[in-house]
Design an enzyme around this catalytic site. Structure first.
Site, short mmCIF file in Angstrom:
data_model
loop_
_atom_site.label_atom_id
_atom_site.label_comp_id
_atom_site.label_asym_id
_atom_site.label_seq_id
_atom_site.Cartn_x
_atom_site.Cartn_y
_atom_site.Cartn_z
N GLY A 1 -0.70 4.35 -5.70
CA GLY A 1 0.09 3.25 -6.25
C GLY A 1 1.47 3.12 -5.63
O GLY A 1 1.95 2.01 -5.41
N THR A 2 2.11 4.24 -5.34
CA THR A 2 3.46 4.19 -4.77
C THR A 2 3.45 3.52 -3.40
O THR A 2 4.28 2.66 -3.11
CB THR A 2 4.06 5.60 -4.67
N GLN B 1 -1.42 1.32 -14.33
CA GLN B 1 -1.81 1.78 -15.67
C GLN B 1 -2.88 0.90 -16.30
O GLN B 1 -3.60 1.35 -17.20
CB GLN B 1 -0.58 1.82 -16.59
N CYS C 1 6.43 11.01 -13.07
CA CYS C 1 7.25 10.99 -11.87
C CYS C 1 8.71 11.31 -12.14
O CYS C 1 9.48 11.54 -11.22
CB CYS C 1 7.13 9.63 -11.19
#
Length: 408
Positions: A71-72, A179, A325
């Site tokens: 995702g990052t 999410q 995170c």
């Protein structure tokens, strides 16, 4: 000791069916997808099949799906790639104050490159106002990035309305759906999404693989330069086992999405009601109505979050105080501050996120353990003693006095 894992928003265990699907691509089908001999083509075919499967789950075409490391990277690619490719059209970007740091820090990096970013506030439930969003659009706005659902408080944003407002002004719309993907039905065409980020390890797939959906016609610069992988858009040999596992995890999630969401929703509401009814000075963070089915996030007065997590861990309860995170940070959650919580309340937050294997017995054991933990911690708190003696005012009592519906 009994262990109850309630941190599925952080990561999930890999399903046995996913491990089984991945296994051959570590051993007999280990070829490089860029190779032209049969061993390589077997791997290439597996990647193509996974791309087609994942595309079908969100109403996209295979050519609109690009694989990433998670995702990052997908968030970075969407924002930096789009901003740099379209800078001649404008240099203004809109996002929200409660985005994941993969978006917030990317926006800060773009600001250092000369782009301007508007960080929209949210209401007490964590919702972005569509009217505020419209008002923030300028003639030089080129991109908006609003997360589908918040990773800490679970609030689901009005994506359809926000995307429609963006398109009315010819602004591209990206959503971080890490999410929500696999937990909420998503059709990119119906919702009007131009770019979407998703990650495998949030849906019982392997870590280290994700995707970026890019609507056909959206101009995007490469983030990683190198070979011709991903049709020349992302250099690096494809993570074939991870991609195969991601697709299998997504297929299984899609098959179960409605019954599993309903099951977790009942468990979530059971936990919320018990906490509000049985634990004093507790506040539910986020919207109750527009919320992920597996998310429970509370703040508790007169305690400190780290001590709460450590005591719960000794009882076998795995939970978090915010996003994974930022778990090493001593600063209060930027999300909780954005919804109006003072620092002293934001520091006492707890996030429980349910999963496929979570049972009602697990939830009850966790709530019982939480009650005992809070009682222990509060007995050691001089502030709680002062509160009981009427020497200090309860902040959560002020929330109740203001008519806030989710405070006890």
């Amino acid at each position: 000791m009994r262990q109850i894992y309630l941190d599925h928003a952080s990561t999930t265990p890999v399903r046995p069916e996913v491990v089984e699907a991945m296994a051959p691509y570590f051993t007999e089908h280990f070829g490089n997808p860029s190779s032209i001999y049969p061993l390589g083509q077997e791997a290439s075919d597996a990647v193509a099949a996974a791309r087609e499967s994942l595309a079908s789950l969100i109403g996209a075409t295979p050519r609109e799906i690009f694989f990433s490391s998670g995702g990052t990277e997908s968030d970075n690619w969407a924002l930096k790639g789009f901003a740099r490719a379209n800078a001649t059209k404008g240099r203004h970007i809109i996002t929200s104050a409660i985005e994941h740091h993969a978006v917030l820090h990317t926006c800060e990096a773009l600001e250092r490159e000369g782009f301007e970013v508007t960080y929209l506030p949210v209401d007490e439930h964590g919702l972005v106002s569509v009217e505020d969003f419209k008002a923030a659009i300028r003639p030089d706005t080129i991109l908006a990035s609003i997360m589908f659902a918040n990773n800490e408080i679970g609030t689901i944003e009005p994506i359809r309305e926000l995307a429609a407002a963006a398109h009315e002004a010819s602004v591209a719309f990206h959503t971080d759906a890490v999410q929500a993907f696999g937990h909420e039905p998503i059709d990119v065409n119906e919702l009007g999404i131009d770019m979407l980020s998703a990650s495998s390890h949030k849906i019982y797939g392997p870590k280290g693989v994700g995707l970026l959906y890019v609507r056909r016609g959206v101009k995007l610069q490469n983030l990683l330069d190198g070979g011709q992988q991903e049709r020349g858009r992302r250099g690096s040999t494809e993570n074939v086992p991870g991609i195969v596992g991601f697709a299998r995890a997504a297929e299984l999630a899609a098959e179960e999405i409605v019954p599993e969401r309903d099951r977790q929703l009942a468990l979530r509401d059971h936990a919320i009601r018990r906490i509000l009814e049985e634990i004093p000075s507790a506040k539910l963070n986020g919207s109750w109505e527009s919320r992920l089915a597996n998310n429970v996030n509370f703040s508790f007065e007169f305690i400190e979050g780290e001590g709460m997590l450590l005591q719960l861990a000794t009882r076998g309860i795995c939970v978090s105080s915010g996003s994974a995170c930022t778990s090493g940070s001593l600063d209060p959650s930027h999300v909780l501050l954005a919804i109006g919580l003072p620092h002293e309340i934001a520091h006492g937050s707890l996030r429980m996120t349910l999963g496929r294997d979570t049972t009602r017995e697990d939830v009850d054991f966790a709530v019982d353990s939480l009650k005992a933990t809070l009682q222990n911690l509060r007995m050691m708190s001089p502030l709680y003693e002062d509160f009981q003696q009427g020497k200090v005012e309860s902040v959560i009592e002020r929330f109740k006095a203001d008519g806030f519906p989710y405070a006890n």
